[in-house]
Design a protein around this motif. Sequence first.
Motif, short mmCIF file in Angstrom:
data_model
loop_
_atom_site.label_atom_id
_atom_site.label_comp_id
_atom_site.label_asym_id
_atom_site.label_seq_id
_atom_site.Cartn_x
_atom_site.Cartn_y
_atom_site.Cartn_z
N PRO A 132 -61.24 72.64 -1.44
CA PRO A 132 -62.24 71.72 -0.88
C PRO A 132 -61.85 71.18 0.49
O PRO A 132 -62.72 70.98 1.36
N THR A 133 -60.56 70.94 0.70
CA THR A 133 -60.12 70.44 2.01
C THR A 133 -60.36 71.48 3.08
O THR A 133 -60.91 71.18 4.16
N PHE A 138 -54.41 53.51 -1.04
CA PHE A 138 -54.80 54.92 -0.93
C PHE A 138 -55.91 55.25 -1.91
O PHE A 138 -56.04 54.62 -2.97
N THR A 139 -56.70 56.27 -1.58
CA THR A 139 -57.64 56.80 -2.55
C THR A 139 -56.84 57.55 -3.62
O THR A 139 -55.75 58.04 -3.36
N PRO A 140 -57.34 57.63 -4.85
CA PRO A 140 -56.60 58.34 -5.90
C PRO A 140 -56.41 59.82 -5.58
O PRO A 140 -57.15 60.40 -4.78
N SER A 141 -55.41 60.43 -6.20
CA SER A 141 -55.21 61.87 -6.07
C SER A 141 -56.49 62.61 -6.40
O SER A 141 -57.25 62.19 -7.27
N TYR A 142 -56.71 63.70 -5.70
CA TYR A 142 -57.85 64.60 -5.90
C TYR A 142 -59.16 64.04 -5.37
O TYR A 142 -60.16 64.76 -5.32
N VAL A 143 -59.19 62.78 -4.96
CA VAL A 143 -60.44 62.19 -4.50
C VAL A 143 -60.54 62.37 -2.98
O VAL A 143 -59.68 61.91 -2.23
N GLN A 144 -61.59 63.04 -2.55
CA GLN A 144 -61.79 63.31 -1.13
C GLN A 144 -62.75 62.25 -0.59
O GLN A 144 -63.94 62.49 -0.44
N PHE A 154 -64.09 66.22 -11.28
CA PHE A 154 -65.03 65.71 -10.28
C PHE A 154 -65.06 66.62 -9.05
O PHE A 154 -66.09 66.78 -8.40
N ALA A 155 -63.89 67.21 -8.72
CA ALA A 155 -63.76 67.98 -7.49
C ALA A 155 -64.28 69.40 -7.62
O ALA A 155 -64.86 69.96 -6.68
N THR A 156 -64.06 70.01 -8.81
CA THR A 156 -64.44 71.40 -8.98
C THR A 156 -64.43 71.74 -10.46
O THR A 156 -63.99 70.93 -11.28
N GLU A 157 -64.88 72.93 -10.79
CA GLU A 157 -64.75 73.44 -12.15
C GLU A 157 -63.41 74.16 -12.24
O GLU A 157 -63.25 75.27 -11.71
#
Length: 350
Positions: A22-23, A273-279, A166-169
């Motif tokens: 995603p990044t 910081f935003t949580p890990s995996y959260v973009q 939340f980020a991907t399947e």
Amino acid sequence: MSSRLGVGFLGAGPVTQAIHLPTLSRLTELFTVAHVMDVDADVASAVAARVGARHTASVDALLADPGVEVVAVCSPHRFHAEQVIAACRAGKKAVLCEKPFAVSVEEAAQISAVSAETGVPIIVGAMHAFDPGWLAAEQLWGDLPKTAHTLRSSVVLPPNARFEDFATEVIARPSVNEPDTTDPAVIAATLAGGILGLAIHDLPLARRFVPFFDDLAVLRAEVVEPVGYVFLLRAGGRTVELTAQMSSGASAAWKPDWTFEAIGPDSSLKVTFTPSYVQAGSAVAELTARGRTTIAGPFGHNGYEGEWRRIAGILRGTDPAPGAPALIDDLSFALAIAEGARTHILEAAA
């Protein structure tokens, strides 16, 4: 750098799927995903298909691919050192290695020597060190690194799977075994895993305030149920508190939170910081000094994107590569805490 850099992934697990792909989808002017490798050929094929990349189950095949200019090492920890060294020797332009980039100081020294020999820069994926909110804090804090007496890293999160979904399947999530937390040896290993797997994100930040840690002493080390840890230590004449809690209960009364604090007699810094995996953009830094609070952030991108932007900057010649001594010292700091915790636990059980 006139064209996009081809990226090859060694390991196609949740970190690759839910963080890096995603990044890179937001950095298509700089990078393209060229090749995906995983020991599970079906996973490699499925993940590569998402981005139109080649796939393989062979490390050697990926490293031999001329279309791969930057290698991202996202494999299990024990393979990091050998794969980073192999990528350097394969003539790649840069390597991004997920944390920790080695599991011993000896391995880290080998990586440093090969990086110096080949001229290949290495970025370690401790994303908070590349977050624009943290970089802004460095510009604000004045003499706080000299005066701070207390450092705190506090992590409150659900298990990774929630944010990964939340980020991907996610394809083929690895299984996790419940540790026997009545066995002192297992407790020590679990705490070491917490240091090298989670706390290590913030340990490079703490090291900005603890450049020397020969006096490191672990005063408290405990496993927190169901998943987490509490550490209290003294290092460099400072008190360092590391806490983490992952709660999966449906009725758990928690709010996701990840903060780093440095507290001195006349000023204090808090970075959220935003949580890990959260973009979701960058950290926010708050510096309080002389009765005034200065806020920096949020900025438009986070540390995950910052890692990749740093690689592009290094290869363009606009950004410096991280120094090998600092990377080795950061790892040595983490390993010293893990070893101190092991000694603390085993001595208490004796």
